[in-house]
Design an enzyme around this catalytic site. Structure first.
Site, PDB file in Angstrom:
ATOM      1  N   ARG A 260       0.841  -1.203   0.000  1.00 21.55           N
ATOM      2  CA  ARG A 260       0.000   0.000   0.000  1.00 21.55           C
ATOM      3  C   ARG A 260       0.873   1.250   0.000  1.00 21.55           C
ATOM      4  O   ARG A 260       1.782   1.369   0.812  1.00 21.55           O
ATOM      5  CB  ARG A 260      -0.911   0.015   1.234  1.00 21.55           C
ATOM      6  CG  ARG A 260      -1.848  -1.182   1.239  1.00 21.55           C
ATOM      7  CD  ARG A 260      -2.842  -1.155   2.373  1.00 21.55           C
ATOM      8  NE  ARG A 260      -3.685  -2.356   2.287  1.00 21.55           N
ATOM      9  CZ  ARG A 260      -4.680  -2.625   3.116  1.00 21.55           C
ATOM     10  NH1 ARG A 260      -4.971  -1.786   4.107  1.00 21.55           N
ATOM     11  NH2 ARG A 260      -5.394  -3.723   2.975  1.00 21.55           N
ATOM     12  N   ARG A 275       1.837   1.578  10.305  1.00 22.05           N
ATOM     13  CA  ARG A 275       1.421   1.851   8.930  1.00 22.05           C
ATOM     14  C   ARG A 275       2.589   1.537   8.013  1.00 22.05           C
ATOM     15  O   ARG A 275       3.548   2.279   7.967  1.00 22.05           O
ATOM     16  CB  ARG A 275       0.992   3.311   8.791  1.00 22.05           C
ATOM     17  CG  ARG A 275       0.168   3.587   7.562  1.00 22.05           C
ATOM     18  CD  ARG A 275      -0.402   4.981   7.585  1.00 22.05           C
ATOM     19  NE  ARG A 275      -1.428   5.143   8.605  1.00 22.05           N
ATOM     20  CZ  ARG A 275      -2.699   4.759   8.470  1.00 22.05           C
ATOM     21  NH1 ARG A 275      -3.090   4.206   7.352  1.00 22.05           N
ATOM     22  NH2 ARG A 275      -3.557   4.928   9.438  1.00 22.05           N
ATOM     23  N   GLU A 347      -6.404  -1.268  14.964  1.00 19.60           N
ATOM     24  CA  GLU A 347      -7.229  -2.070  14.067  1.00 19.60           C
ATOM     25  C   GLU A 347      -6.413  -3.215  13.469  1.00 19.60           C
ATOM     26  O   GLU A 347      -5.387  -2.996  12.836  1.00 19.60           O
ATOM     27  CB  GLU A 347      -7.777  -1.189  12.943  1.00 19.60           C
ATOM     28  CG  GLU A 347      -8.670  -1.948  11.981  1.00 19.60           C
ATOM     29  CD  GLU A 347      -8.941  -1.169  10.696  1.00 19.60           C
ATOM     30  OE1 GLU A 347      -8.947   0.075  10.745  1.00 19.60           O
ATOM     31  OE2 GLU A 347      -9.131  -1.821   9.655  1.00 19.60           O
ATOM     32  N   SER A 350     -10.806  -5.978   9.533  1.00 18.10           N
ATOM     33  CA  SER A 350     -11.980  -5.266   9.080  1.00 18.10           C
ATOM     34  C   SER A 350     -12.791  -6.314   8.333  1.00 18.10           C
ATOM     35  O   SER A 350     -12.303  -6.896   7.379  1.00 18.10           O
ATOM     36  CB  SER A 350     -11.504  -4.152   8.147  1.00 18.10           C
ATOM     37  OG  SER A 350     -12.496  -3.192   7.993  1.00 18.10           O
ATOM     38  N   ARG A 387       0.044  -5.138  13.402  1.00 16.83           N
ATOM     39  CA  ARG A 387      -0.479  -4.575  14.650  1.00 16.83           C
ATOM     40  C   ARG A 387      -0.757  -5.659  15.683  1.00 16.83           C
ATOM     41  O   ARG A 387      -0.740  -5.370  16.892  1.00 16.83           O
ATOM     42  CB  ARG A 387      -1.732  -3.752  14.369  1.00 16.83           C
ATOM     43  CG  ARG A 387      -1.401  -2.540  13.505  1.00 16.83           C
ATOM     44  CD  ARG A 387      -2.619  -1.737  13.184  1.00 16.83           C
ATOM     45  NE  ARG A 387      -2.337  -0.747  12.151  1.00 16.83           N
ATOM     46  CZ  ARG A 387      -3.229  -0.316  11.267  1.00 16.83           C
ATOM     47  NH1 ARG A 387      -4.461  -0.805  11.291  1.00 16.83           N
ATOM     48  NH2 ARG A 387      -2.904   0.589  10.391  1.00 16.83           N
TER      49      ARG A 387
END
Length: 424
Positions: A260, A275, A347, A350, A387
Site C-alpha cells: 500500500r 502503517r 485495528e 476489518s 499490529r
RNA sequence: GGAGAUGUGGCAGAGUGGUCUAUUGCGUCUGAUUCGAAAUCAGAAGUCCGUGCAAGCGGUCCGGGGGUUCGACUCCCUCCAUCUCCGCCA
C-alpha cells in the site's frame, strides 16, 4: 456497483443511502445520462431491426437470382446511421459507467448512522485490561531483542518496509501459519495462494479502482498492480462465472504480502509497525447465497475473534457507522487490539459484507431456483500481522525483559517459549 | 524471446460471406410409456439490453477490442489465453 435499475426506478433509495454515508454524488446527472442513453438505444434497436429486414431481403433476392443492386444502395446509408447512433450510445454508456464506478455502496439498514470513527459503536470487549507496570514500547522492545530492522529496510526500499530478522522473521512466519492453519483445519476454509500482481479489471472488480488509484503500487510497463490485500485476487478468481448454488458458501483463506502506498496518510501514527507499505495478511474471502450473507458475516467476525482469543489479546469489536465504512461495504465490523504501551486500540481486522456490490463489478453470479442472480461477497482480515505483533510485543513482556511466546504459536517456533534479550 | 496451431452453447464437436432463428452427439429439464426405474418416444431450455400491465416484441452475444461489407462464426488488424517445437532460465 449499484443495480443500474435503481437509478431509474428508485433513485430516492440511492439518495437516502448516500446521504447516510455523507457521500456527495451528482445523481441527477446520472439519471439524465441514463434517460438519454435509453432514448438512443431505442432508435438504435429500431435501425438495426430495419437493417436486419433489409439484408434478409437482399439475401433472398440473391438466392433467387434477382438483381439486388438497388436494394444494396438503399441500405448503405442505414449502416452509417447505425454507426453514428452506436457511437453516441457507447459514449453515454461509458459516461454512465465511469460515474457508477465512483458511487459507494449503500449501507445496510442495521448500520448505525454517524460521520466519523467517533460514531462507531463498541459491540463487545474481550479480555481484561492490561494490569501491571507499563511495558516498553514495541519498537524499543523489538530492538532489544533484535527482531526487526527498520533502518536497513529503509535503506533498500524506503521507510515502511521493515526487515524481519532471526526470531522476528520466524515469529512472523509463525503468525501466518497459525492463522492459516486455524482457518483450514477448524473453520472450513480452502487455502489459496494467489498472484500478488493483478490487472486493472481485478482492481475494478473489488472496488479499489478507479477511485483509489493513488493508493496502489503499479507496474506501468505491464499494466499490473501490486495487491493491497488478497481480497483482490481471491475475489476476482471467480469473475465472470456462474457459481454452483450447491457449492455456496465458498470460503477461501489466503496469505499474501500486501502493498500500500498510503498516499496522503503519511504523518503521525507512522512509527514502527502501525502503517507499513508492505505487510503480511491472511484474508478470509467468502462467496455467499444472497439470502444468507448476514449470517456469514457474523461467522467471519467470529473466526477473526477466535484468533485473537487464542493469542490472548485484549480486543474489542466495533460496528462501523455509515460515515466510517469503506467504499464497497454495506456493513462492516472492525476488530481492535489493545496496545498497552501505546495505550491505544489498533485495528487488526476489518470484516465487511459487500452484498452484491463487488459481484456486480466482477460479474459473479449463481443460479438459485433457476434464476441467475449476483452472489454476495464478504471478506475480513484473519488477520493482518503488524499490529497484532505490536499488541503481542507490548502485552507479553516478562519481568526479565524477554518476550513470552503465546502457546498457540509455540509449535510454529520449534517449541520455544520465550525470546530472551541479546546478551550485551 | 522465435516459429506454428487453436479458441463456437454445461461438455464434446460441425460450420470458410446471406433462412445460422448455430448441424449433431452427450448431459439437463418437462411430458408419454412403466407399479417404479432403465431403455424408447415427444417436447423444452442460454446471456445481457430495451420496450410493454402482461402474453409478447425488438436488439445483442461464436476468446476481448477494432475494421471491411447492404450483410461477418466465416475476411482483415490487434490484444489475450491455451497447445506444440526451438531458445533462455529459478
Amino acid at each position: 456497483m449499484l443495480d443500474p435499475r435503481l437509478y431509474r426506478e428508485d433513485v430516492d433509495t440511492i439518495r437516502k443511502g448516500l446521504d447516510r454515508r455523507g457521500a456527495k454524488i451528482d445523481l441527477d446527472a446520472m439519471v439524465n445520462i441514463d434517460i438519454e442513453k435509453r432514448k438512443i438505444n431505442l432508435t438504435l434497436d429500431q435501425l438495426k431491426s430495419e437493417r436486419n429486414i433489409a439484408t434478409e431481403q437482399i439475401a433472398r433476392m440473391k438466392r433467387d437470382g434477382q438483381d439486388a443492386q438497388s436494394a444494396i444502395e438503399k441500405t448503405r446509408s442505414l449502416g452509417d446511421e447505425i454507426k453514428a447512433q452506436q457511437e453516441k450510445f457507447d459514449e453515454l454508456e461509458k459516461r454512465f459507467r465511469d460515474l457508477a464506478l465512483l458511487v459507494p455502496n449503500l449501507p445496510h439498514a442495521s448500520v448505525p448512522d454517524g460521520k466519523t470513527s467517533a460514531d462507531n459503536v463498541v459491540r463487545r470487549v474481550w479480555g481484561d485490561k492490561f494490569a501491571g507496570p507499563k511495558p516498553k514500547h514495541h519498537l524499543d522492545f523489538s530492538r532489544e531483542l533484535g527482531l526487526h530492522d527498520f533502518e536497513r529496510g529503509a535503506k533498500i526500499a524506503g521507510s515502511g518496509f521493515p526487515i524481519y530478522v532471526g526470531l522476528g522473521a520466524r515469529l512472523e512466519r509463525a503468525l501466518i501459519n497459525f492463522f492459516l492453519d486455524e482457518h483450514i483445519t477448524h473453520n472450513g476454509f480452502t487455502e489459496i495462494q494467489p498472484p500478488v500482481l493483478v490487472n486493472q479489471a481485478a482492481m475494478i472488480g473489488t472496488g479499489q479502482l478507479p477511485k483509489f488509484a493513488e493508493d496502489m503500487y503499479t507496474i506501468g510497463e505491464d499494466g499490473l498492480y501490486l495487491v493491497p490485500t488478497a481480497e483482490v485476487p481471491v475475489t476476482n478468481m471467480h469473475s465472470g462465472e456462474v457459481l454452483d448454488a450447491a457449492a455456496l458458501p465458498i470460503a477461501y483463506a489466503a496469505y499474501t504480502t500486501c502493498f500500500r502506498r498510503e498516499a496522503g496518510s503519511w504523518g503521525k501514527e507512522t512509527r514502527g509497525f502501525q502503517r507499513l507499505h508492505q505487510f503480511d495478511k491472511v484474508e478470509m474471502v467468502m462467496f455467499s447465497d444472497p439470502a444468507k450473507s448476514y449470517q456469514a458475516h457474523e461467522k467471519l467476525v467470529g473466526y477473526a475473534e477466535g484468533l485473537l482469543q487464542k493469542l490472548g489479546l485484549h480486543y474489542r469489536v466495533l460496528e462501523l457507522c455509515t460515515g466510517d465504512m469503506g467504499f464497497g461495504a454495506a456493513k462492516c465490523y472492525d476488530l481492535e487490539v489493545f496496545a498497552p504501551a501505546e495505550e491505544r486500540w489498533l485495528e487488526v481486522s476489518s470484516v465487511s459484507n459487500f452484498e452484491d456490490f463487488q459481484a456486480r463489478r466482477a460479474n459473479i453470479r449463481t443460479k438459485i431456483e433457476g434464476k441467475a442472480q449476483f452472489v454476495h461477497t464478504l471478506n475480513g482480515s484473519g488477520l493482518a500481522t503488524p499490529r497484532v505483533l505490536v499488541a503481542l510485543l507490548e502485552s507479553n513482556q516478562t519481568p526479565e525483559g524477554g518476550f513470552r511466546i503465546p502457546e498457540c504459536l509455540r509449535p510454529y517456533m520449534g517449541g520455544l517459549e520465550e525470546i530472551r534479550p541479546k546478551k550485551k
